[in-house]
Design a protein around this motif. Structure first.
Motif, short mmCIF file in Angstrom:
data_model
loop_
_atom_site.label_atom_id
_atom_site.label_comp_id
_atom_site.label_asym_id
_atom_site.label_seq_id
_atom_site.Cartn_x
_atom_site.Cartn_y
_atom_site.Cartn_z
N ILE A 1 -39.47 21.26 0.30
CA ILE A 1 -40.13 19.96 0.52
C ILE A 1 -40.83 19.93 1.87
CG2 ILE A 1 -39.71 17.49 0.82
CD1 ILE A 1 -37.44 17.78 -1.23
N LYS A 2 -40.26 20.55 2.87
CA LYS A 2 -40.90 20.57 4.19
C LYS A 2 -42.24 21.32 4.13
CE LYS A 2 -37.37 18.78 6.61
NZ LYS A 2 -36.40 19.69 7.19
N MET B 1 -35.12 11.28 -3.29
CA MET B 1 -34.10 11.64 -2.31
C MET B 1 -33.88 13.15 -2.34
SD MET B 1 -32.29 10.46 0.11
CE MET B 1 -32.48 8.71 -0.25
N PRO B 2 -34.19 13.84 -1.25
CA PRO B 2 -33.99 15.30 -1.21
C PRO B 2 -32.52 15.65 -1.43
CG PRO B 2 -35.23 14.52 0.71
CD PRO B 2 -34.69 13.31 0.04
N GLU B 3 -32.29 16.81 -2.00
CA GLU B 3 -30.91 17.25 -2.19
C GLU B 3 -30.21 17.42 -0.85
OE1 GLU B 3 -31.08 20.75 -4.60
OE2 GLU B 3 -31.30 19.61 -6.46
N ASN B 4 -30.95 17.90 0.14
CA ASN B 4 -30.42 18.00 1.50
C ASN B 4 -31.21 17.03 2.37
OD1 ASN B 4 -29.56 18.60 4.05
ND2 ASN B 4 -29.87 20.81 3.89
N ALA B 5 -30.58 15.91 2.73
CA ALA B 5 -31.29 14.84 3.46
C ALA B 5 -30.87 14.76 4.92
CB ALA B 5 -31.03 13.51 2.76
N GLU B 6 -30.33 15.84 5.45
CA GLU B 6 -29.81 15.81 6.83
C GLU B 6 -30.89 15.49 7.86
OE1 GLU B 6 -27.80 19.41 7.70
OE2 GLU B 6 -26.13 19.04 6.32
N ASP B 7 -32.11 15.95 7.63
CA ASP B 7 -33.18 15.76 8.63
C ASP B 7 -33.97 14.48 8.41
OD1 ASP B 7 -32.47 18.18 9.74
OD2 ASP B 7 -33.94 19.32 8.58
N ALA C 1 -35.85 7.92 1.94
CA ALA C 1 -35.77 8.90 3.01
C ALA C 1 -37.10 8.94 3.76
CB ALA C 1 -35.45 10.28 2.44
N VAL C 2 -37.02 8.98 5.08
CA VAL C 2 -38.21 9.05 5.94
C VAL C 2 -38.06 10.23 6.88
CG1 VAL C 2 -39.56 7.89 7.73
CG2 VAL C 2 -38.62 6.56 5.81
N TYR C 3 -39.13 11.00 7.00
CA TYR C 3 -39.12 12.18 7.87
C TYR C 3 -40.10 11.96 9.01
CZ TYR C 3 -39.41 17.11 9.25
OH TYR C 3 -39.37 18.29 9.95
N GLN C 4 -39.60 12.08 10.24
CA GLN C 4 -40.45 11.94 11.41
C GLN C 4 -41.09 13.29 11.71
OE1 GLN C 4 -41.13 9.01 12.58
NE2 GLN C 4 -39.54 7.94 11.41
N LEU C 5 -42.40 13.34 11.59
CA LEU C 5 -43.14 14.59 11.76
C LEU C 5 -43.58 14.73 13.21
CD1 LEU C 5 -44.10 16.98 10.05
CD2 LEU C 5 -46.24 15.75 9.67
N PHE D 1 -34.87 17.19 -6.55
CA PHE D 1 -34.30 16.07 -5.81
C PHE D 1 -32.90 15.74 -6.33
CE2 PHE D 1 -38.80 14.80 -7.05
CZ PHE D 1 -39.40 15.59 -6.08
N LYS D 2 -32.25 14.79 -5.69
CA LYS D 2 -30.95 14.34 -6.20
C LYS D 2 -31.07 13.75 -7.59
CE LYS D 2 -28.47 13.53 -1.84
NZ LYS D 2 -27.74 12.52 -1.01
N ILE D 3 -32.19 13.04 -7.86
CA ILE D 3 -32.52 12.61 -9.21
C ILE D 3 -33.89 13.19 -9.54
CG2 ILE D 3 -33.07 10.70 -10.75
CD1 ILE D 3 -31.25 8.92 -9.28
N SER D 4 -33.96 14.02 -10.58
CA SER D 4 -35.23 14.60 -11.04
C SER D 4 -35.37 14.37 -12.53
CB SER D 4 -35.28 16.10 -10.73
OG SER D 4 -35.34 16.35 -9.35
#
Length: 300
Positions: free
Chosen positions: A238-239, A258-264, A141-145, A179-182
């Motif tokens: 996480i944010k 992998m965040p549990e909510n990966a929509e962003d 997962a990649v987040y554009q800041l 996360f989805k896996i912790s």
């Protein structure tokens, strides 16, 4: 145990026997250029790390490490077995010793855990399918800041300081799934990577966010923040961690989980050089359907 007309002794869980531990460490150094002695002496080696070896005389010549790890996956607790440090002394190869150990491990564990898996280097990709393993993709997962907001303050941790070592250990012990896996209840493995694995250590990448009671494993590459892992005794956003750790020039954040909510987040295939994840056949659908990745500190 007789193999190819030679007598070998099967050894298991012998790390407290100095003679055998020294021989095992000698083979590990010869094969992978590291050993486990520093970790053993630290006292953080627990019952979840099991040694399976074959010896000839007083010499360990072939080995597989069995790591029993509890995870929370998609909100459900699971007991997984990860195999690592698979090796045979060069003078004893092509005798089927690794095969014998793998068969023993599979016999012992396939009905006593939810999944067996491993990370294999490119030289042995044809070996593990013989035991029912299949390669599977991991996802990143990649987040554009777009803008850096002021987050809570953090400080670098010092693993030469006993207080910080204790803080890390107790935080890892109490860490909740984020996360989805912790990984769950495996502070000993966290300490291995934090201070007792000389070939690769995360000691320079450890930070503590006091207001969140969170340990963060992060590194910086120019405008990229690589967020490998987060350990905290209570749920954290996480944010919020991202904004706390981001520098003024940070524009992209790559996650090692992998965040549990990966929509962003932008999701793409993750491929580590010379490393392929193998899982038991039938378990690969879990990873493909939910785009999973094992966090860095859970690797063995």
């Amino acid at each position: 145990m007789t193999i190819n007309h030679k007598n070998y002794t099967f050894l298991m869980q012998y790390q407290n026997e100095e003679k055998w531990r020294e021989s095992f460490n000698s083979l590990t150094k010869k094969t992978y250029r590291f050993d486990f002695e520093k970790w053993y002496q630290s006292g953080y080696w627990d019952e979840g790390c099991l040694l399976y070896s074959l010896a000839e005389g007083d010499k360990v010549v072939s080995h597989v490490t069995v790591n029993v790890i509890r995870f929370t996956i998609l909100g459900v607790e699971k007991k997984f077995v990860q195999l690592g440090t698979v090796m045979t002394d060069p003078d004893y190869r092509k005798q089927g010793l690794s095969r014998v150990l793998m068969e023993k491990v599979m016999l012992d564990w396939q009905d006593h855990c939810d999944m067996i898996y491993l990370f294999a280097n490119d030289a042995v990709l044809d070996f593990y399918p013989k035991f029912g393993f299949v390669p599977v993709n991991e996802y990143q997962a990649v987040y554009q800041l777009k803008a850096v907001k002021k987050g809570p303050a953090f400080r670098a941790m010092n693993m030469d300081n006993a207080g910080d070592r204790d803080l890390l250990f107790h935080t890892a012990q109490q860490a909740v799934p984020l996360f989805k896996i912790s990984m769950k209840d495996n502070a000993g493995l966290v300490m291995f990577y934090a201070h007792y694995f000389d070939r690769f250590s995360v000691s320079d990448f450890l930070y503590y966010i006091t207001d969140l009671n969170a340990v963060v494993v992060a590194e910086y590459e120019e405008e990229m923040l690589i967020l490998h892992d987060i350990l905290a005794p209570a749920t954290v956003d996480i944010k919020t961690v991202i904004h706390a750790m981001a520098r003024e020039n940070t524009s992209e954040v790559t996650l090692g989980f992998m965040p549990e909510n990966a929509e962003d987040y932008e999701i793409s295939l993750h491929k580590e050089d010379n490393s392929t994840l193998f899982v038991q056949a039938g378990c690969n659908k879990l990873f493909e359907d939910h785009q999973l990745i094992f966090p860095l500190l859970s690797h063995t």
